[in-house]
Design a protein around this motif. Structure first.
Motif, PDB file in Angstrom:
ATOM      1  N   GLY A 164       3.373 -10.118 -23.807  1.00 33.37           N
ATOM      2  CA  GLY A 164       2.060 -10.676 -24.119  1.00 33.37           C
ATOM      3  C   GLY A 164       0.993 -10.170 -23.148  1.00 33.37           C
ATOM      4  O   GLY A 164       1.257  -9.310 -22.310  1.00 33.37           O
ATOM      5  N   CYS A 165      -0.211 -10.774 -23.267  1.00 39.84           N
ATOM      6  CA  CYS A 165      -1.347 -10.292 -22.475  1.00 39.84           C
ATOM      7  C   CYS A 165      -1.156 -10.603 -20.995  1.00 39.84           C
ATOM      8  O   CYS A 165      -1.745  -9.954 -20.140  1.00 39.84           O
ATOM      9  CB  CYS A 165      -2.640 -10.923 -22.984  1.00 39.84           C
ATOM     10  N   CYS A 212      -3.204 -15.409 -20.789  1.00 39.33           N
ATOM     11  CA  CYS A 212      -3.514 -16.664 -21.512  1.00 39.33           C
ATOM     12  C   CYS A 212      -2.554 -17.772 -21.050  1.00 39.33           C
ATOM     13  O   CYS A 212      -1.585 -17.515 -20.337  1.00 39.33           O
ATOM     14  CB  CYS A 212      -3.424 -16.447 -23.026  1.00 39.33           C
ATOM     15  N   CYS A 223       1.198 -17.157 -22.018  1.00 41.62           N
ATOM     16  CA  CYS A 223       1.915 -16.198 -21.159  1.00 41.62           C
ATOM     17  C   CYS A 223       2.178 -16.792 -19.773  1.00 41.62           C
ATOM     18  O   CYS A 223       3.232 -16.558 -19.183  1.00 41.62           O
ATOM     19  CB  CYS A 223       1.115 -14.900 -21.037  1.00 41.62           C
ATOM     20  N   CYS A 244       1.767 -15.589 -27.471  1.00 43.86           N
ATOM     21  CA  CYS A 244       0.539 -15.167 -26.772  1.00 43.86           C
ATOM     22  C   CYS A 244      -0.657 -15.350 -27.698  1.00 43.86           C
ATOM     23  O   CYS A 244      -0.603 -15.029 -28.886  1.00 43.86           O
ATOM     24  CB  CYS A 244       0.682 -13.697 -26.373  1.00 43.86           C
ATOM     25  N   ASP A 245      -1.738 -15.874 -27.131  1.00 41.71           N
ATOM     26  CA  ASP A 245      -2.949 -16.093 -27.934  1.00 41.71           C
ATOM     27  C   ASP A 245      -3.578 -14.783 -28.393  1.00 41.71           C
ATOM     28  O   ASP A 245      -4.269 -14.734 -29.392  1.00 41.71           O
ATOM     29  CB  ASP A 245      -3.989 -16.885 -27.129  1.00 41.71           C
TER      30      ASP A 245
HETATM   31 ZN    ZN Z   1      -1.053 -13.982 -23.582  1.00 35.10          ZN
END
Ligand code: ZN
Ligand code: NAD
Ligand code: ZN
Length: 345
Positions: free
Chosen positions: A91-92, A95, A98, A106-107
């Motif tokens: 994921g990023c 957020c 995560c 993950c958003d």
């Molecule tokens: Zn994320």
């Protein structure tokens, strides 16, 4: 190094010689010991151009175990030589999902789609894989690599799906696992190891039902016209409490909806592209709940590894050298893999 590259949508990936990556910043280079072949790899290979947000070419392989080879200058918490399994949904990292180890939700879904190991980013069907951060590595100790690699998706996704059903799975509850392949045979074992539920199994292959039996299912049946009836009878008549569908075609979704009792829950894991109509009033049982679990969380991966190390779950594997990846892919496509195919470089 050698790597299995997807170079064109719909075409069989090919083994190619590519440069061995070097870790920068917080990256970690892992020497691959084993990589599982997932049915999702077939969905990815067979995707129509434009259907997936991945840029070609890339190296396949999202179920990876190995040994840390080299560290970037900014890594911490891991050492060269550590044996690890890769947490695949990258994921990023920023957020709140995560931050709590839930990269799978993950958003920044646009980011996630780009960042899965072997899913748009170079994965583990190679001699080495570059991991963006040490936070994606879970230690495995002396667990054999062909056992550890499938835990990162087949094990983790099944574990996460079962965990999501827990409120439907009181003592004496009955569950049905549809599709006893790489994921399904571990789902049967995880249900047996972590819940008090009874487990019934459904497949289209006799050898998959034999695997369900070895995995601890109480009863298995082939898909036939009367399968829903047979499962209801087995449940005691009222229907089952939960179904895990690892196929996801219209046929299996309708079978699932047809065997659930009121208040029952369906977790759809398989990406079979089927449809189920939700209407009220309609044929779905009252209190019906539906979930679409995706992969799992990092803490759950550590729990699945602990289960495997304790001996509570065991992955049934068929090993192939990386050079025979095409054969493994053909066999999986033809429904001729028992448990999980694992590629060894
Ligand atoms: Zn994320
Ligand atoms: P697999 O090929 O190893 O196993 C599938 C099993 O389903 C086989 O035993 C097959 O005989 C059986 N089957 C096929 N058609 C059937 C039918 N109509 N009725 C009953 N059984 C049937 O596949 P796998 O690697 O275990 O993956 C299963 C599915 O889960 C795939 O669609 C895959 O893409 C998906 N998947 C989803 C996630 C997620 O996060 N949601 C993660 C991994 C895999
Ligand atoms: Zn997968």
């Amino acid at each position: 190094m050698r790597a299995l590259r997807l170079t064109a949508w719909g075409e069989t990936p090919t083994l190619a010689e590519v440069e061995r990556p070097a870790p920068h910043g917080a990256e970690v280079l892992v020497r691959v010991e084993a990589t599982g072949l997932c049915h999702s790899d077939l969905h990815v290979i067979g995707a129509a151009p434009g259907n997936l947000p991945y840029r070609l070419p890339f190296t396949l392989g999202h179920e990876v175990a190995g040994r840390i080879e080299t560290l970037g200058p900014d890594t911490d918490g891991v050492r060269v030589g550590d044996r690890v399994v890769l947490y695949g949904p990258w994921g990023c990292g920023a957020c709140d999902r995560c931050a709590t180890g839930r990269d799978n939700y993950c958003d920044r879904r646009d980011t996630l789609a780009w960042h899965g190991a072997g899913l748009g980013r170079d994965g583990g069907m190679a001699e080495y894989v570059l991991v963006p951060s040490a936070r994606h590595l879970v230690p495995i100790g002396d667990l054999p690599a062909d056992q550890a690699a499938p835990l990162s998706d087949a094990g983790l996704t099944s574990y996460h799906a079962v965990a999501g059903l827990r409120h439907a799975l009181a003592e004496g509850a009955t569950t049905v696992v549809i599709g006893v392949g790489g994921l399904g045979h571990l789902a049967v074992q995880i249900l047996r190891a972590t819940t008090a539920a009874r487990v019934l199994a459904v497949d289209v292959r006799e050898d998959a039902l034999a695997l369900a039996d070895r995995s601890g299912a109480e009863f298995g049946t082939l898909v036939r016209a009367d399968t829903a009836h047979v499962l209801r009878e087995r449940s005691g008549g009222a229907g089952v409490d939960a179904v895990l569908d690892f196929v996801g075609t219209t046929q299996t979704l309708e079978l699932a909806a047809g065997v659930l009792r009121p208040g029952g829950e369906l977790a759809v894991v398989g990406s079979g592209g089927g449809h189920l109509t939700v209407s009220k009033p309609g044929v779905l049982p009252p209190g019906f709940r539906l979930s679409l679990p995706f992969w799992g969380t990092r803490p759950e991966l550590a729990e699945v590894v602990a289960l495997a190390r304790s001996g509570a779950i065991h992955v049934e594997t068929e090993r192939f050298p990386l050079s025979a990846a095409t054969e493994a892919i053909d066999r999986l496509r033809g429904g001729r893999v028992r448990g999980r195919a694992v590629l060894v470089p």
